[in-house]
Enzyme design. Structure first.
Site, PDB file in Angstrom:
ATOM      1  N   ASP A  81       0.835  -1.200   0.000  1.00  0.00           N
ATOM      2  CA  ASP A  81       0.000   0.000   0.000  1.00  0.00           C
ATOM      3  C   ASP A  81       0.878   1.261   0.000  1.00  0.00           C
ATOM      4  O   ASP A  81       1.859   1.331   0.750  1.00  0.00           O
ATOM      5  CB  ASP A  81      -0.866  -0.058   1.277  1.00  0.00           C
ATOM      6  CG  ASP A  81      -2.058   0.866   1.247  1.00  0.00           C
ATOM      7  OD1 ASP A  81      -2.464   1.313   0.156  1.00  0.00           O
ATOM      8  OD2 ASP A  81      -2.614   1.138   2.340  1.00  0.00           O
ATOM      9  N   HIS A 179      -8.032   9.414   4.513  1.00  0.00           N
ATOM     10  CA  HIS A 179      -7.384   8.348   5.288  1.00  0.00           C
ATOM     11  C   HIS A 179      -7.615   8.583   6.779  1.00  0.00           C
ATOM     12  O   HIS A 179      -7.614   9.718   7.243  1.00  0.00           O
ATOM     13  CB  HIS A 179      -5.875   8.354   5.033  1.00  0.00           C
ATOM     14  CG  HIS A 179      -5.492   7.844   3.687  1.00  0.00           C
ATOM     15  ND1 HIS A 179      -4.783   8.585   2.778  1.00  0.00           N
ATOM     16  CD2 HIS A 179      -5.726   6.651   3.089  1.00  0.00           C
ATOM     17  CE1 HIS A 179      -4.587   7.864   1.688  1.00  0.00           C
ATOM     18  NE2 HIS A 179      -5.152   6.687   1.842  1.00  0.00           N
ATOM     19  N   HIS A 207      -9.830   4.730  -1.379  1.00  0.00           N
ATOM     20  CA  HIS A 207      -8.992   4.751  -0.169  1.00  0.00           C
ATOM     21  C   HIS A 207      -9.773   5.434   0.940  1.00  0.00           C
ATOM     22  O   HIS A 207     -10.693   6.201   0.684  1.00  0.00           O
ATOM     23  CB  HIS A 207      -7.690   5.502  -0.435  1.00  0.00           C
ATOM     24  CG  HIS A 207      -6.696   4.701  -1.200  1.00  0.00           C
ATOM     25  ND1 HIS A 207      -5.478   4.336  -0.699  1.00  0.00           N
ATOM     26  CD2 HIS A 207      -6.770   4.158  -2.440  1.00  0.00           C
ATOM     27  CE1 HIS A 207      -4.837   3.616  -1.590  1.00  0.00           C
ATOM     28  NE2 HIS A 207      -5.589   3.493  -2.669  1.00  0.00           N
ATOM     29  N   GLY A 209     -11.703   4.010   3.125  1.00  0.00           N
ATOM     30  CA  GLY A 209     -13.043   3.429   3.075  1.00  0.00           C
ATOM     31  C   GLY A 209     -13.781   3.440   4.407  1.00  0.00           C
ATOM     32  O   GLY A 209     -15.010   3.422   4.423  1.00  0.00           O
ATOM     33  N   ASN A 229     -10.655  -0.051   0.061  1.00  0.00           N
ATOM     34  CA  ASN A 229      -9.695  -0.149   1.166  1.00  0.00           C
ATOM     35  C   ASN A 229     -10.336   0.146   2.517  1.00  0.00           C
ATOM     36  O   ASN A 229     -10.985   1.170   2.692  1.00  0.00           O
ATOM     37  CB  ASN A 229      -8.567   0.866   0.974  1.00  0.00           C
ATOM     38  CG  ASN A 229      -7.664   0.540  -0.200  1.00  0.00           C
ATOM     39  OD1 ASN A 229      -7.932  -0.373  -0.962  1.00  0.00           O
ATOM     40  ND2 ASN A 229      -6.595   1.296  -0.328  1.00  0.00           N
TER      41      ASN A 229
HETATM   42 ZN   LIG Z   1      -4.644   4.901   0.982  1.00  0.00          ZN
END
Ligand SMILES: [Zn+2]
Length: 288
Positions: A81, A179, A207, A209, A229
């Site tokens: 990642d 994030h 991303h 998520g 994610n």
């Molecule tokens: Zn990410």
């Protein structure tokens, strides 16, 4: 079997679901993560940061993944990642990771294209998939913080050029997610997602998520999100449970008594997420 991002997202595209990509932070939680996928009948992407890969060992992770995927007959991908360094990516690929993300989203557009392209050439020659990123996802991950004002949504015309020039297997897009967000929920820009999905034909990746409302999942999946994610929610709940069990334990009690409940908390969340990622109408309780 131990497989690639390209393979699992292809299946997801054919059957219109999304594949959960869950971050592991230690070896302890890994078997339960894969078993959750097995029980749900879904493929799974296990991802690690570079720092976690270094903590556990790149090849240790590869070997554990291979062994469990074979033993449990589950389709699992091991994905690196947010790597920004060629040496880290090379180390992961050489150790046997089946997928890597090169994150050049902080770079000028052309530099992002050139560097992502270089990763694609190395990876594809070895049968490994590559995820690229365009636009900036907000929040903090592994100590890198993106301020709200610095968030840049992915522009559809850039996405077209980027995918064509790099030949990435999947594209992470910025449509409002952050994030590390878990207390509040975000407003995802669905019209922008639809626009991007209509002009590029690679699987799209969400991303951050954890910060996406579950009622938004179907709309995301129906518009090309094939890798979803989830990291923070697992981390938070593993830690919460571990604090509880370790806080109450006798020091000479076997560690497993304290670690198993934390692993089970992660397994439960993954099963719940996968049940939604499968994108089938069902009367299951959506609350969590
Ligand atoms: Zn990410």
């Amino acid at each position: 079997m131990y497989t690639t991002l390209k393979e699992v997202t292809k299946k997801a595209e054919e059957l219109n679901f999304t594949v959960g990509a869950f971050n592991t932070h230690n070896l302890e939680m890994l078997p339960d993560m894969l078993r959750a996928a097995k029980e749900m009948g879904s493929p799974i992407i296990i991802q690690t940061s570079v720092d976690t890969a270094r903590y556990i060992g790149f090849s240790v992770l590869v070997n554990v993944m291979k062994a469990i995927c074979d033993n449990e007959m589950v389709d699992g991908v091991l994905h690196l990642d947010h790597a920004r360094n060629f040496d880290d990516i090379k180390e992961a690929i050489d150790a046997g990771y089946t997928s890597v993300m090169y994150d050049g989203s902080h770079l000028p557009f052309k530099e992002n294209i050139l560097k992502t392209r270089a990763v694609v050439e190395y990876a594809h020659a070895r049968g490994v998939s590559v995820e690229g990123e365009l636009g900036t996802i907000g929040g903090t991950e592994e100590g890198i913080h993106v301020a709200e004002d610095d968030k840049v949504y992915t522009r559809p015309e850039d996405a077209v050029e980027f995918v064509k020039a790099t030949e990435v297997d999947a594209l992470a897009i910025a449509i409002g997610t952050n994030h590390g967000q878990f207390k509040s929920k975000t407003e995802v820009n669905i019209p922008l997602l639809k626009e991007i999905d209509s002009v590029v034909d690679v699987p799209l990746v969400i991303h951050g998520g954890t910060g996406v409302k579950e009622e938004d999942y179907p709309e995301l999946i129906n518009n090309g999100i094939r890798k979803f994610n989830v990291g923070t929610e697992l981390l938070v709940n593993w830690t919460k449970m571990a604090k509880e069990t370790f806080g109450a334990t006798e020091v000479n009690k076997s560690l497993r008594h304290n670690v198993i409940p934390a692993n089970e908390a992660v397994e439960k969340i993954i099963k719940h997420k996968i049940s939604l990622f499968m994108n089938v109408e069902s009367p299951t309780n959506l609350g969590n």
